[in-house]
Design a protein around this motif. Structure first.
Motif, PDB file in Angstrom:
ATOM      1  N   ILE A   1      25.251  -7.691 -12.444  1.00  0.00           N
ATOM      2  CA  ILE A   1      26.247  -8.677 -11.425  1.00  0.00           C
ATOM      3  C   ILE A   1      27.021  -7.806 -10.938  1.00  0.00           C
ATOM      4  O   ILE A   1      27.199  -6.656 -11.670  1.00  0.00           O
ATOM      5  N   THR A   2      27.149  -8.105  -9.953  1.00  0.00           N
ATOM      6  CA  THR A   2      27.954  -7.530  -8.795  1.00  0.00           C
ATOM      7  C   THR A   2      28.835  -7.604  -8.896  1.00  0.00           C
ATOM      8  O   THR A   2      30.014  -8.601  -9.449  1.00  0.00           O
ATOM      9  N   PRO A   3      30.557  -6.825  -8.432  1.00  0.00           N
ATOM     10  CA  PRO A   3      31.565  -6.195  -8.260  1.00  0.00           C
ATOM     11  C   PRO A   3      32.481  -7.487  -8.116  1.00  0.00           C
ATOM     12  O   PRO A   3      32.382  -8.323  -7.011  1.00  0.00           O
ATOM     13  N   LYS A   4      33.936  -8.025  -8.260  1.00  0.00           N
ATOM     14  CA  LYS A   4      34.792  -8.844  -8.040  1.00  0.00           C
ATOM     15  C   LYS A   4      35.352  -7.607  -6.728  1.00  0.00           C
ATOM     16  O   LYS A   4      35.903  -8.774  -5.910  1.00  0.00           O
TER      17      LYS A   4
ATOM     18  N   SER B   1      31.728  -9.856 -11.109  1.00  0.00           N
ATOM     19  CA  SER B   1      32.438  -9.340 -12.533  1.00  0.00           C
ATOM     20  C   SER B   1      33.166  -9.590 -13.084  1.00  0.00           C
ATOM     21  O   SER B   1      34.573  -9.219 -12.165  1.00  0.00           O
ATOM     22  N   GLN B   2      33.684 -10.425 -14.318  1.00  0.00           N
ATOM     23  CA  GLN B   2      34.962 -11.048 -14.666  1.00  0.00           C
ATOM     24  C   GLN B   2      36.022 -11.283 -14.160  1.00  0.00           C
ATOM     25  O   GLN B   2      37.480 -10.825 -13.768  1.00  0.00           O
ATOM     26  N   CYS B   3      35.250 -12.050 -13.154  1.00  0.00           N
ATOM     27  CA  CYS B   3      36.299 -12.477 -12.042  1.00  0.00           C
ATOM     28  C   CYS B   3      37.287 -13.898 -13.313  1.00  0.00           C
ATOM     29  O   CYS B   3      36.234 -14.573 -13.344  1.00  0.00           O
ATOM     30  N   LYS B   4      38.719 -14.051 -12.401  1.00  0.00           N
ATOM     31  CA  LYS B   4      39.619 -15.296 -12.681  1.00  0.00           C
ATOM     32  C   LYS B   4      38.365 -16.671 -11.663  1.00  0.00           C
ATOM     33  O   LYS B   4      38.036 -15.921 -10.583  1.00  0.00           O
ATOM     34  N   LEU B   5      39.098 -17.826 -12.083  1.00  0.00           N
ATOM     35  CA  LEU B   5      37.808 -18.389 -11.424  1.00  0.00           C
ATOM     36  C   LEU B   5      38.651 -18.771  -9.635  1.00  0.00           C
ATOM     37  O   LEU B   5      39.987 -18.284  -9.923  1.00  0.00           O
ATOM     38  N   PHE B   6      37.485 -18.627  -9.240  1.00  0.00           N
ATOM     39  CA  PHE B   6      37.646 -18.560  -7.517  1.00  0.00           C
ATOM     40  C   PHE B   6      37.971 -17.243  -7.073  1.00  0.00           C
ATOM     41  O   PHE B   6      38.281 -17.801  -5.702  1.00  0.00           O
ATOM     42  N   GLN B   7      38.221 -16.347  -7.906  1.00  0.00           N
ATOM     43  CA  GLN B   7      37.992 -15.033  -7.489  1.00  0.00           C
ATOM     44  C   GLN B   7      36.983 -14.823  -5.999  1.00  0.00           C
ATOM     45  O   GLN B   7      35.750 -15.337  -6.853  1.00  0.00           O
ATOM     46  N   GLY B   8      37.412 -13.838  -5.693  1.00  0.00           N
ATOM     47  CA  GLY B   8      35.708 -13.169  -5.489  1.00  0.00           C
ATOM     48  C   GLY B   8      35.651 -13.107  -3.521  1.00  0.00           C
ATOM     49  O   GLY B   8      36.690 -12.472  -2.845  1.00  0.00           O
ATOM     50  N   GLY B   9      34.350 -12.986  -3.334  1.00  0.00           N
ATOM     51  CA  GLY B   9      34.549 -12.797  -1.796  1.00  0.00           C
ATOM     52  C   GLY B   9      34.211 -11.645  -1.063  1.00  0.00           C
ATOM     53  O   GLY B   9      34.267 -11.973   0.276  1.00  0.00           O
ATOM     54  N   PHE B  10      34.017 -10.823  -1.330  1.00  0.00           N
ATOM     55  CA  PHE B  10      33.068  -9.897  -0.599  1.00  0.00           C
ATOM     56  C   PHE B  10      32.122  -9.184  -0.753  1.00  0.00           C
ATOM     57  O   PHE B  10      30.967 -10.848  -1.029  1.00  0.00           O
ATOM     58  N   HIS B  11      31.419  -8.718  -0.239  1.00  0.00           N
ATOM     59  CA  HIS B  11      29.728  -9.102   0.823  1.00  0.00           C
ATOM     60  C   HIS B  11      29.070  -7.406  -0.684  1.00  0.00           C
ATOM     61  O   HIS B  11      29.841  -6.585  -0.608  1.00  0.00           O
ATOM     62  N   HIS B  12      28.386  -7.833  -1.177  1.00  0.00           N
ATOM     63  CA  HIS B  12      26.786  -6.801  -1.366  1.00  0.00           C
ATOM     64  C   HIS B  12      26.117  -6.674  -0.141  1.00  0.00           C
ATOM     65  O   HIS B  12      25.600  -8.152   0.402  1.00  0.00           O
ATOM     66  N   GLN B  13      25.057  -5.993  -0.666  1.00  0.00           N
ATOM     67  CA  GLN B  13      23.524  -5.911   0.026  1.00  0.00           C
ATOM     68  C   GLN B  13      22.468  -5.748  -1.434  1.00  0.00           C
ATOM     69  O   GLN B  13      22.503  -4.883  -1.956  1.00  0.00           O
ATOM     70  N   LEU B  14      21.798  -6.297  -0.585  1.00  0.00           N
ATOM     71  CA  LEU B  14      20.418  -6.213  -1.813  1.00  0.00           C
ATOM     72  C   LEU B  14      18.807  -5.313  -1.027  1.00  0.00           C
ATOM     73  O   LEU B  14      18.973  -6.101   0.415  1.00  0.00           O
TER      74      LEU B  14
END
Length: 1765
Positions: A789-792, A817-830
């Motif tokens: 699970i990627t970070p918030k 991870s551990q986001c409240k509803l509709f949080q987030g939006g950050f970029h991750h790479q794989l």
């Protein structure tokens, strides 16, 4: 003899010869004879005569003495040396003499003036020539015997052993010295120079008796063989002088110490413990040594205290010679024992000295099962051969899931196979223990139960007080480790056990000074059990405490089990080695670093099994970790943790060290990583590895010392976690990395990070080379819900991860991870992802959740794809949908976009107008639209919105139900913008702005369209054709690196936008000069219908009309429809006909008049204001913005900055009450409003006296009764009937969409500054009998722009008034009063407002006799659904008003509040009276910050049928007085709450709640039991409901609550405390009447007085006087809640009932409440020894409370004889 002259004859003369006194025995004037005490050695010696007579002291002269060395014997010796005798003369017997043989020192043993003996040194080989022997005196004189000693290698003798090897310092020990080459006779034996008297001798053996020796010591035995010299001594030819414990000589001829005595072993004393002891009081080793006899088969030292200081030592074995027998130190004591300062009781304490405990080495202290052992099996096959013995105890770790901590088992070995690989147990296993080796994607993973040896031959243990032992049965419900899980049982939660007083032994190694190496602790292969002391900080089994550098100390190979306070504690200690230990069944953290200052300790190869919860230590021990690390610089490697209640490894780095090590100069949370490598954890209730502290872990280079530095990387390496709730998690940190982790069969997630900060690439936070197995062969159908699970927040990297068996109800990847509803939006790479039997690759929870850069296409199949939740704003030609492996949530499918698509996080908040709060935002691109909900909790922009927007596009932003708004502003941040990235955001509005500003650079937007290829950040543009304003967001900064591969990805930058839109009505935003307004009607007026050249043109239809300054225009004809009307002079509406003033805007700088107070307007006048949301050709939708500081007039508006005088035809009664009930279907009325329980009717009819005849039937019943009180007064329960019609009407134009748009007329009275004269022009408004209909404009609710039906803004002191008017069918609040004082609002009828009825934020305003009905909540108005709308509107919202007069007002129906108040000053006369509220949720509401800090009063209210609270307050005032109120048929009549100060700040205040002269009625004759239904609004945000009586009945008065800080309302409940209870607070009840709490509704229980059910922490005292009950059942007078069982969880009251409900106290001063004066308290023993979940019983009584000073137990009945009485 000395000769001379003038020597005198005094007897006091003396000579000094060579510095030595020569005593005069004969003296004359010329000659002196003296005698030296010692022989004068060879050399020159000055002679001086001292005489008090004669010529005085003589000058010195020299005396020469010759040194002679005559002979040396023997002349030959073996190479081991010999004893030489040197004969001669004038040897020095005072100062040291040096002898050398072949230039090597010959140790001098005796000296006389004629003979020296010395020990010739041994040599490796005989020299070729004889050796010179030289004697040298201290003065430098020397004599040589040349070639005096010849070493002969042929002369040899040797010693091989000495038995016994030790004896007492008093001598008398007969020893046998064995060797070869000894003489048949003449052998001389010495030990450290002390002769040993020979009793028999031969060539191979000498027997001698030791003589007394000064002090203890270990010395080589020397045998001087005649003709040979010294025999060569082997390693065993050693004798130790000691004092045997059993010897009377050791104790001065007395018997050894007896029971209860104390012992002191001082410096120079070594005592050999050769026998077990009784229980001694104190053993003080003050510089001496206490050594266990290594030859004893069994020894046990019993003591209450052992203290080592002064450099002393306690020793059991040595590193080179571990103790071979059985040895134990058993410490005694009880919980009442006297505690030594610092060290406590039942303690082995080292303050200055050494603790050496060395048991027999165990080559394999712990290992793994080689094959699975089934439940019921009696043998184990091990992975490694062991040397364990029959009878030894072992522990086998649990291998079950997170609830299996009770499955670790202790067993006894009954047999060991010859190869050491198979153990047979005395009893069969109770549980299965797994040994599984599986291959996943080519990688072999071993999941095996650990097996640890608990038995050691050297033990330190605590005595067990048998009086306190008890067998505890297993709790059938087991144990649940969840954060909020209710306790199942306090005892037996992990299975059957034996309980004790939990007062065990402790080993405390603590020096007085740090870093001075005053203490050393070397513990190896020691068993420590029954150790540690519960409820006592610092009382740990093995405790290194505040020592600093302890290099050389270690804890190795020990077994630490059944302990009550951790296992090994490292407290402010550096460089300690802790390795190869087994810890089992430890309460609290097992391997524990304490303050955060500890560094460079090595913790390796340890095993911790069954680390369990402790409720007797720190809060963190409630959720313990087997390895608790508070400073990351330590080395933690090769350790295993298994079967614990919560965490395997917990890194908890705080900003600064805690406890005695606190310093602001050191920052553990910035310390560089030491080492975390090759550790494992399994079967934990929570996580295998948890990196969590409130301060987070942000490693710096060198940061541990300076708290500053550059961000660094912390790498956690090679970790295995299986069958935990979560494998590994970071909560908050910097560039933290999980590298080479393997996670298998964990429940919730394998690897997870919540909030980490760093860069893209392998120096940024993330995961590298992970193996993540969702389901193994031992898991059954279970599957890890999410693999990684990627970070918030923020950037995250996954570089190599293999996912195996994600094919069930699980997914390999999750986000936020551990986001409240509709949080987030950050970029991750794989990159480097491998999916083996894992078709379930990715699951999103919601749109805009996150974005994955699929660098190599291993996730999506598209190299460098952007993988994110699908929204319709994405370009479909470059983004594809329909990816089964990525669409695990069909509600949120996945988009895979090609590398050309850029996406940027936009987060924004602080909108204006504030009506935009709670509304859904919509983004639209040419491809489609996406909705974004408003949320209170956001990651970066709380109370706002967040979305992922495509770059290179224009994203049109709109807000739900807000198309009419132009003056929109907000603050926003845009993320992940590289240098060439751009996007635009646009808004379609109704008005053309004069100025646009996105980044602090105002512009009219008239430039070219935005350039998405080369434009600059903050560029703005206005499109006049589409009425669209746009701004550009651009990276436009030099990138640190180009976008590219994994390591080089550019995270871009974050850009900010602060959007502001300006409009000005006046040129250059400067209003005209204040016009001259006639003070009275002139004799000659300008008629509307007549033109006057140069003065007045008769207006035509749809023209703009201006009444110029100084002109009085009288309307004498029917008015045509016009556009904008601006009045600088006076416009008077003539009263000779009905008329309609139909226009779009009216702006009054002069005066508008219709009627006067003396001559009210008699005809009908309608001021009809036109306009709608969309732009109109007639200018009806063109607003009139004003300069800064003056509200925007808008459109469909009448705005006055001058006079407005409208006097309609008066009516005697504006509103009244029904006197009899009218049922549905009855016909009763003219235009009137009736309501009951939020049900409303608007009817017409004709009036005949006191009876109204309706033109249509009623739909609902409307009460009209009176309830007779005990004092014969009557409480009316009557619907209000209000007159809405007036002959002067201000009305908004109606049109088809008027309700949908909710856009009505509005009247604004305000002021502006005349810049020419620098004077303030302000309105004066007189409104009487005026009707407002279809008024107010939804969406503009702020004080700076309140587009209400009628708003007063910035008038300061005013003579304005609003009297006997009506307001109906409004789209906003009716009346708003801002920065306006002394306004009169009286006798008005208000029906249907959206939002509050009347809002007052002024000073000294008068609100009298107003009726407000049907106040609608904006969050559900017109079909809206705004679940997070937190506004609580009121009929009267006056909590910001000061000195307001409030009398005779009624709120008859509000979807929220009746009166939102701030109260009145208790010290001032109250001007509040006769105010009424009914049909509301809260009748009277007072919340948080209010005006009256010292004392606020709530008085003069009558509240009936409030669905939640009659009166509710929750404020920080010192005191609140509630008096003269009547509360009838309310669900909860009164809930009083005060907050502050916080007890954790060590502050308190004697706060009071005083409830006086208040009457509370539960049920009246109007009650229709069961017929009333809940209002529809009550189903909205059910957490906002009031606490109900246990079976849903009504409650009169609830116990006053005093807490530290506000409750969480309105987001959470209005009553649940979310902080600690305040230290003090009292509620006083005086003259209270409680009526009809008598189960009058079908047995429904209504309660007169209750505690607050959720007041878990405290119920403050209640003091009552003159409380009367009328028709109140005895059982329902007072109800005390039971403690809330759900609060018995780790996050609340932990492991026992909260105290609050059990400690309630009511003091009845006159007996009126409980029958006689006295104090009432609850049953504090509720469920005592009852429900095991509550954790209360005799077993919770502190042992110290039932322990006598002698340690014996006091029976409970003796100590607590009155329990339950």
């Amino acid at each position: 003899m000395s000769a001379g002259t003038g020597l005198g004859t005094s007897g006091s003369s003396y000579l000094m010869v060579g510095g030595r006194l020569c005593n005069v025995n004969k003296q004359s004037d010329t000659q002196v004879t003296c005698q030296l005490d010692t022989v004068l050695p060879g050399g020159q010696h000055p002679v001086t005569f001292y005489s008090p007579e004669g010529t005085g002291n003589s000058a010195p002269f020299d005396l020469t003495v010759e040194l002679a060395l005559a002979s040396v014997s023997p002349a030959t010796a073996g190479i081991s040396g010999t004893t030489l005798t040197l004969a001669g003369g004038k040897f020095d017997t005072v100062d040291p003499v040096t002898v050398t043989v072949c230039d090597q020192a010959c140790q001098v043993t005796t000296v006389t003036s004629t003979e020296i003996t010395c020990l010739a040194p041994a040599v490796q080989a005989a020299p070729a020539a004889a050796c010179d022997v030289t004697v040298t005196l201290s003065g430098g004189q020397s004599a040589v015997a040349e070639a005096a000693l010849t070493y002969d290698g042929a002369l040899t003798a040797s010693l091989t052993s000495v038995t016994p090897s030790r004896g007492g310092t008093a001598g008398g020990t007969s020893i046998t010295v064995t060797g070869t080459g000894l003489a048949a006779s003449g052998n001389l034996v010495t030990i450290d120079g002390v002769p040993c008297a020979v009793t028999s001798e031969s060539a191979t053996q000498v027997v001698c008796v030791t003589d007394a020796h000064s002090g203890p010591g270990r010395f080589a035995v020397a045998v001087d063989v005649p003709g040979v010299g010294f025999a060569a001594a082997g390693e065993e030819a050693v004798f130790q002088y000691v004092d045997r414990w059993s010897s009377p000589f050791t104790w001065g001829g007395s018997d050894p110490p007896s029971d209860g005595q104390s012992v002191s072993i001082t410096a120079g004393q070594t005592i050999l413990l050769d026998t077990s002891t009784p229980v001694l009081k104190l053993i003080l080793i003050d510089g001496g040594e206490l050594i266990f006899d290594p030859e004893a088969a069994f020894l046990e030292l019993h003591a209450e205290y052992i203290v080592v200081l002064g450099g002393g030592r306690v020793q059991i074995g040595t590193e080179q010679a571990p103790h071979a027998g059985q040895a134990a130190i058993t410490l005694h004591g009880n919980v009442r024992a006297t505690e030594l300062p610092v060290y406590g009781a039942k303690v082995l304490a080292v303050r200055n000295g050494t603790l050496d405990l060395h048991g027999l080495p165990v080559a394999v202290p712990w290992t793994y099962l080689a094959s699975t052992a089934a439940a019921g099996a009696s043998s184990l096959t091990l992975d490694r051969a062991v040397s364990w013995q029959v009878g030894d105890e072992i522990v086998i770790a649990s291998t079950g899931g997170k609830h299996s901590m009770n499955e670790s088992e202790k067993h006894v070995i009954s047999a060991v196979s010859e190869d050491g690989l198979t153990l047979t147990l005395e009893s069969p296993l109770a549980f299965e223990h797994i040994s599984s080796e599986q291959t996943f994607a080519g990688q072999t993973v071993r999941m095996r139960a650990e097996v640890g040896l608990l038995t050691r031959n050297v033990k330190v243990r605590g005595s067990i007080n048998q009086e306190f032992t008890e067998e505890v049965k297993a709790c059938a419900a087991g144990f649940n480790p969840g954060q909020f899980d209710t306790q199942t049982c306090f005892r037996g939660r992990y299975g059957a056990e034996t309980s004790t007083d939990q007062f065990g032994a402790t080993i405390m190694i603590h020096a007085k000074y740090q870093n001075e190496h005053l203490v050393t602790g070397r513990l190896e292969y020691v068993e420590v059990t029954e150790a540690g002391q519960a409820f006592r900080l610092g009382r740990y089994p093995i405790h290194f405490h505040l020592n600093g550098n302890v290099t050389g100390s270690y804890v190795r190979g020990c077994a630490i089990h059944r302990t009550y306070n951790r296992a090994v504690t490292i407290h402010a200690v550096d460089y300690l080695l802790v390795e190869h230990n087994v810890a089992y069944n430890n309460m609290g953290h097992a391997f524990f670093t304490e303050d955060g200052i500890e560094a460079y300790n090595t913790i390796q190869y340890n095993l911790a099994i069954f680390t369990r919860t402790s409720s007797s230590l720190l809060n963190v021990d409630v959720t313990p970790a087997s390895f608790w690390v508070v400073n990351p610089t330590n080395i933690v490697r090769h350790n295993a943790a298994a079967g614990g209640s919560h965490f395997g490894f917990w890194y908890r780095t705080e900003e600064h060290p805690s406890g005695p090590s606190f310093t602001s100069e050191y920052c553990p949370n910035h310390a560089p990583m030491g080492e975390f490598f090759n550790n494992s954890a399994h079967s934990f209730g929570r996580y295998g590895l948890w990196v969590f502290s409130m301060d987070g872990y942000f490693p710096y280079t060198g940061g541990e010392d300076t708290c500053e530095g550059q961000p660094d990387v912390a790498r956690f390496g090679a970790f295995l976690a299986w069958r935990c709730e979560r494998g590994a998690e970071v909560v908050l940190g910097g560039a933290l990395r999980f590298e080479n982790f393997t996670v298998v069969d964990n429940e919730m997630s394998g690897l997870e990070m919540v909030k980490v900060k760093g860069s893209f690439g392998n120096d940024g936070p993330g995961v590298k080379n992970a193996l993540v197995v969702g389901r193994s062969a031992i898991a059954g159908e279970a599957c890890t819900q999410r693999g990684i699970i990627t970070p918030k927040q923020y950037i995250f990297n996954v570089d190599g991860a293999t996912f195996v068996n994600f094919d069930g109800e699980c997914s390999a990847l999750g986000a936020c991870s551990q986001c409240k509803l509709f949080q987030g939006g950050f970029h991750h790479q794989l990159r480097g992802l491998v999916f083996d039997n894992s078709p379930k690759r990715l699951t999103w929870k919601w749109t805009h959740e996150s974005l994955f850069h699929d660098t190599d296409g291993s996730l999506s199949g598209v190299e460098d794809a952007r993988v994110l939740p699908w929204t319709d704003i994405l370009p479909p030609e470059r983004c594809s949908a329909g990816h089964p492996a990525l669409d695990q949530n069909p509600q949120v499918p996945t988009a895979v976009c090609d590398p050309s698509v850029t996406l940027h996080r936009m987060a924004f908040n602080n909108p204006k107008p504030t009506s935009l709060l709670y509304k859904e935002a919509t983004f639209t691109t040419p491809h489609g639209s996406a909705q974004v909900p408003w949320k209170k909790k956001r990651l970066t922009h709380g109370l706002g919105w967040m979305a992922l927007l495509p770059g290179g596009e224009t994203n049109q932003l709109s807000f739900e139900d807000s198309d009419q708004l132009t003056n929109i502003s907000y603050t926003a941040s845009f993320y992940f913008l590289r240098a060439d990235d751009r996007l635009a955001v646009s808004h379609v509005v109704l008005q053309r702005p004069d100025r646009l500003d996105a980044v602090g650079m105002p512009s009219n937007g008239s430039g070219p369209p935005l350039d998405l290829a080369a434009g600059l950040h903050g560029d703005v543009h206005w499109n006049n054709d589409t009425y669209t304003l746009s701004y550009l967001v651009a990276g436009q900064s030099r990138s640190r690196r180009a976008a590219g591969p994994f390591e080089d990805r550019d995270p871009g930058r974050t850009q900010s936008v602060s959007l502001k839109v300006y409009r000005c009505f006046f040129e250059d935003c400067v209003p005209p000069p204040v016009p001259t307004v006639p003070t009275g009607r002139p004799d000659q007026v300008q008629l509307w219908s007549q033109a006057t050249d140069g003065v007045w043109l008769v207006p035509g239809q749809m023209e703009d009309v201006t009444v110029p300054p100084g002109l009085w225009v009288l309307v004498d004809v029917p008015l045509p429809p016009i556009r904008r009307l601006t009045i600088y002079g006076v416009l008077e509406i003539g009263d000779d006909q009905n008329n309609v003033l139909n226009c779009t805007h009216i702006v009054v700088f002069g005066k508008l008049i219709a009627g006067t107070a003396e001559q009210p307007f008699q005809n009908n006048l309608t001021i009809l204001l036109r306009g709608r949301h969309r732009r109109g050709e007639d200018g009806a939708s063109a607003d009139i913005p004003m300069p800064a500081g003056t509200p925007n007039i808008g459109w469909k508006a009448l705005a006055t900055f001058g006079g407005l005088e409208l006097f309609g035809r008066p009516t005697a009664v504006q509103w009244t009450s029904l006197t009899s009930t009218s049922v549905g279907g009855a016909a009763v009325g003219r235009a009137l409003t009736l309501n009951q329980n939020l049900q409303y009717e608007h009817l017409g009819g004709a009036a005949i006296g006191m009876t109204l005849t309706l033109n249509q039937s009623l739909q609902y019943e409307h009460l009209g009764i009176g309830f007779t009180m005990p004092d014969d007064s009557v409480a009316p329960l009557a619907a209000k009937v209000g007159l809405l019609s007036r002959n002067i009407r201000i009305e908004g134009e109606s049109y088809d969409d008027v309700i949908e748009e909710s856009f009505g007329a509005r009247v604004l009275a305000s002021s502006y500054n005349d810049r020419n004269t620098n004077t303030m022009k302000k309105a004066s408004v007189q409104l009487s009998n005026v009707e407002f209909r279809l008024a107010g404009q939804d969406g503009w609710s702020d004080a700076y722009d309140p587009r209400y039906a009628l708003a007063f803004v910035s008038l300061d002191d005013t003579d304005s008034s609003v009297v006997n008017c009506s307001f109906n069918h409004l789209f906003s609040p009716a009346i708003g009063i801002f920065y306006t004082n002394n306004l009169t609002v009286q006798g008005n009828v208000i029906m249907h407002t959206v939002g509050s009825g009347i809002i007052d934020e002024g000073v000294g305003n008068r609100l009298q006799d107003n009726l407000v009905s049907w106040v609608v909540f904006p969050g559900t108005y017109n079909g809206r659904e705004e679940p997070e709308n937190l506004s609580w509107d009121a009929g009267f919202r006056i909590h910001k008003a000061k000195s307001v007069k409030l009398t005779g007002n009624v709120v008859a129906g509000s979807e929220r509040l009746g009166f939102h108040i701030s109260g009145t000053d208790c010290a001032a006369p109250s001007n509040w009276a006769n105010n009424e509220a009914h049909g509301v949720l809260h009748g009277v509401h007072m919340f948080k910050k209010i005006t009256h800090k010292q004392c606020a009063k709530v008085s003069g209210f009558y509240v009936w049928r409030a669905y939640d609270f009659g009166i509710y307050f929750h404020v920080s005032s010192h005191s609140v007085v509630v008096e003269d109120n009547l509360l009838v048929e309310n669900t909860l009549a009164l809930l009083p709450m005060l907050y502050e100060p916080s007890p954790v700040s060590h502050q308190y205040a004697d706060k009071h709640i005083n409830v006086t002269n208040t009457r509370i009625v539960a049920v009246t004759s109007a009650e229709q039991c069961g017929a009333d239904t809940a209002p529809q609004i009550a189903s909205y945000r059910t957490q906002a409901r009031s606490p109900r009586a246990p079976d849903g009945g009504r409650t009169g008065l609830m116990w006053g609550q005093f807490i530290a800080s506000p409750v969480g309302a309105p987001l959470k409940t209005w009553y649940n405390p979310m902080s600690y209870a305040a230290l003090r607070g009292t509620t006083y009840l005086r003259s209270i009447q409680l009526i009809n709490f008598a189960r009058l509704c079908g047995g429904r229980r209504d309660l007169a007085l209750t505690t607050l059910g959720s007041g878990d922490d405290a119920q403050h005292p209640v003091v009552s006087q003159d409380v009367s009950f009328t028709n109140v059942l005895e059982d329902d007078r007072l109800f005390l809640h039971e403690p809330d069982l759900a609060a018995v969880n780790p996050s609340d009251c932990v492991d026992m009932d909260c105290d609050g409900q059990k400690h309630a106290m009511l003091i009845d001063t006159d007996g009126s409440l409980i029958g006689s004066a006295g104090t009432l308290v609850p049953l504090a023993e509720f469920e005592f020894d009852g429900d095991e979940r509550r954790g209360v019983g005799y077993y919770r009584v502190p042992e110290s409370a039932v322990t006598r000073l002698d340690g014996s137990r006091i029976p409970y009945a003796e100590k607590m004889p009155n329990k339950g009485n």
